[in-house]
Enzyme design. Structure first.
Site, PDB file in Angstrom:
ATOM      1  N   ASP A  93     -37.594  20.113 -35.824  1.00 26.48           N
ATOM      2  CA  ASP A  93     -37.402  21.463 -35.300  1.00 26.48           C
ATOM      3  C   ASP A  93     -37.994  22.442 -36.312  1.00 26.48           C
ATOM      4  OD1 ASP A  93     -35.621  21.438 -37.379  1.00 26.48           O
ATOM      5  OD2 ASP A  93     -33.851  21.863 -36.177  1.00 26.48           O
ATOM      6  N   ASP A 125     -32.370  16.249 -27.228  1.00 28.19           N
ATOM      7  CA  ASP A 125     -31.794  15.770 -28.485  1.00 28.19           C
ATOM      8  C   ASP A 125     -30.373  16.303 -28.553  1.00 28.19           C
ATOM      9  OD1 ASP A 125     -32.874  18.617 -29.222  1.00 28.19           O
ATOM     10  OD2 ASP A 125     -31.446  18.109 -30.792  1.00 28.19           O
ATOM     11  N   CYS A 182     -21.106  -2.714 -21.406  1.00 29.03           N
ATOM     12  CA  CYS A 182     -22.123  -2.390 -22.411  1.00 29.03           C
ATOM     13  C   CYS A 182     -22.651  -3.664 -23.053  1.00 29.03           C
ATOM     14  CB  CYS A 182     -21.518  -1.459 -23.474  1.00 29.03           C
ATOM     15  SG  CYS A 182     -22.655  -1.069 -24.818  1.00 29.03           S
ATOM     16  N   CYS A 208     -24.244  -3.805 -25.966  1.00 30.23           N
ATOM     17  CA  CYS A 208     -24.530  -3.617 -27.389  1.00 30.23           C
ATOM     18  C   CYS A 208     -23.796  -4.652 -28.237  1.00 30.23           C
ATOM     19  CB  CYS A 208     -24.201  -2.185 -27.831  1.00 30.23           C
ATOM     20  SG  CYS A 208     -22.516  -1.898 -28.386  1.00 30.23           S
ATOM     21  N   CYS A 251     -19.928  -4.127 -28.661  1.00 31.92           N
ATOM     22  CA  CYS A 251     -19.105  -4.530 -27.518  1.00 31.92           C
ATOM     23  C   CYS A 251     -19.103  -6.037 -27.321  1.00 31.92           C
ATOM     24  CB  CYS A 251     -19.586  -3.820 -26.256  1.00 31.92           C
ATOM     25  SG  CYS A 251     -19.268  -2.041 -26.311  1.00 31.92           S
ATOM     26  N   HIS A 303     -22.545   1.882 -31.045  1.00 28.65           N
ATOM     27  CA  HIS A 303     -22.200   1.820 -29.622  1.00 28.65           C
ATOM     28  C   HIS A 303     -22.616   3.102 -28.890  1.00 28.65           C
ATOM     29  CE1 HIS A 303     -20.234   1.538 -25.788  1.00 28.65           C
ATOM     30  NE2 HIS A 303     -19.774   2.763 -26.033  1.00 28.65           N
TER      31      HIS A 303
HETATM   32 ZN   LIG Z   1     -21.331  -0.994 -26.699  1.00 26.72          ZN
END
Ligand SMILES: [Zn+2]
Length: 362
Positions: A60, A274, A312, A314, A317, A343
């Protein structure tokens, strides 16, 4: 774009960000200018080399941080005088010095220096601020055009000019075949985006968009939102402003939002966003899941053997229970911040992957 304020996405290392599929992250010029300093980063080869991040970076202009962190700032035609939040020292940002700083940091996409109009503001104030941003946009572009060759990773010869910065720095990036990001020569340069202002006035937003397009940039941002106005008004301004921005160039909405909001804004045609929300909320134990928001500190999770979010994919998880994450948070363990951030970022990136998939399916 996850936010990496001081060249670090808080709590998560660059190899994890790569594994999560982060393609671009945001750095804050204001913070990097104060520490470690632009000249230091430039001498170390620019932000990509300094933080070992071969993929894309956007910085920025510093204007928003000066606006949000400095109550004692002084705005003149020339620029903004402000005090460092670190040691109280006095500094000046002008369109020229903000461009010099961003060229020195060497992000792939840099932003014109603008004034973020406060909210609420009356019509005269919104117009005056918008006019100032337009004059600063012209000065930003002029300085950028004259100095863009000074970027730390500037191509050294004709052959290098044909290869994007990302391909020169990222071994995982394929030059032949499926090159993300379009024609190769496009990526060999730093790009300066313009910013539309105009407060909450739709007519001023339209005028700001049209006159910013007249100056001419390869991408356009909608700035000056998420400054305390109600969400319905944010949406109204975005929906109205985006109609005046070219659909064949990136349209970037600065500083939003929740998972629901980013889907909604993508539907309106926004290409880039963002927000500190996924990372900041994670550090406070607020986790976004397919079942809604979870506050992992709550006692109800003390014996919960289930994953944080059963839908999820990820690594957090897949491996840890809500009970364990709750324990880490309650014990103030550093690992709690790391796992929660992984996560939340994964959830946001999955949300955007789903958006892109929907677009691909029409
Ligand atoms: Zn997750």
């Amino acid at each position: 774009m996850p936010v990496g304020t001081v060249a670090s996405v808080k709590g998560v290392s660059q190899d994890i960000l790569e594994d999560l599929g982060v393609q671009i992250l945001l750095g804050n010029t204001y913070h990097l200018y104060l520490r470690p300093g632009v000249e230091q980063v430039r001498k170390l080869g620019g932000l990509h080399k300094f933080m070992s991040w071969p993929r894309a970076i956007l910085t920025d202009s510093g204007g928003f941080q000066v606006f949000s962190l400095n109550e004692l700032r002084k705005v003149t035609e020339d620029g903004v005088t402000f005090r460092s939040h670190l040691d109280g020292s006095s500094h000046v940002f002008t369109p020229e010095s903000a461009m010099a700083a961003q060229i020195g940091l060497g992000a792939d996409i840099i932003m014109a220096f603008d004034e973020c109009t406060e909210h609420p503001a009356d019509h005269a104030r919104m117009r005056q601020s918008m006019e100032l941003t337009l004059r600063w946009a012209e000065r930003s572009k002029k300085y950028f055009e004259e100095h863009k060759h000074e970027v730390p990773w500037a191509p050294q010869n004709e052959q290098e000019k044909q290869i994007p910065r990302s391909a020169r720095n990222d071994k995982s990036y394929s030059i032949s075949g499926s090159t993300p990001g379009g024609p190769i020569s496009e990526g060999a340069k730093q790009s300066l985006f313009g910013i539309v202002q105009g407060g909450m006035d739709l007519a001023l937003r339209k005028e700001s968009a049209e006159r910013t397009i007249e100056i001419g940039f390869p991408g356009y941002a909608i700035g000056g939102l998420s400054v305390g106005e109600p969400r319905a008004l944010t949406r109204e301004v975005v929906e109205s402003t985006i109609q005046h921005l070219p659909a064949d160039k990136p349209r970037y909405l600065m500083g939003v939002g929740t998972p629901e909001e980013i889907v909604e804004y993508a539907k309106l045609g926004i290409d880039m966003m963002d927000c500190v929300l996924p990372t900041r909320a994670a550090r406070h134990g607020l986790l976004f899941t397919s079942e809604g928001k979870i506050s992992i500190k709550q006692a109800r999770y003390i014996g919960d053997k289930g994953p944080l979010d059963p839908k999820c994919g990820c690594k957090v998880c897949a491996r840890y229970s809500r009970a364990y994450l709750r324990h880490l948070y309650a014990s103030n363990e550093v690992l709690a911040q790391v796992l929660n951030t992984v996560h939340n970022l994964s959830f946001y990136l999955d949300t955007m992957r789903a958006v892109r998939h929907s677009i691909a399916l029409g």
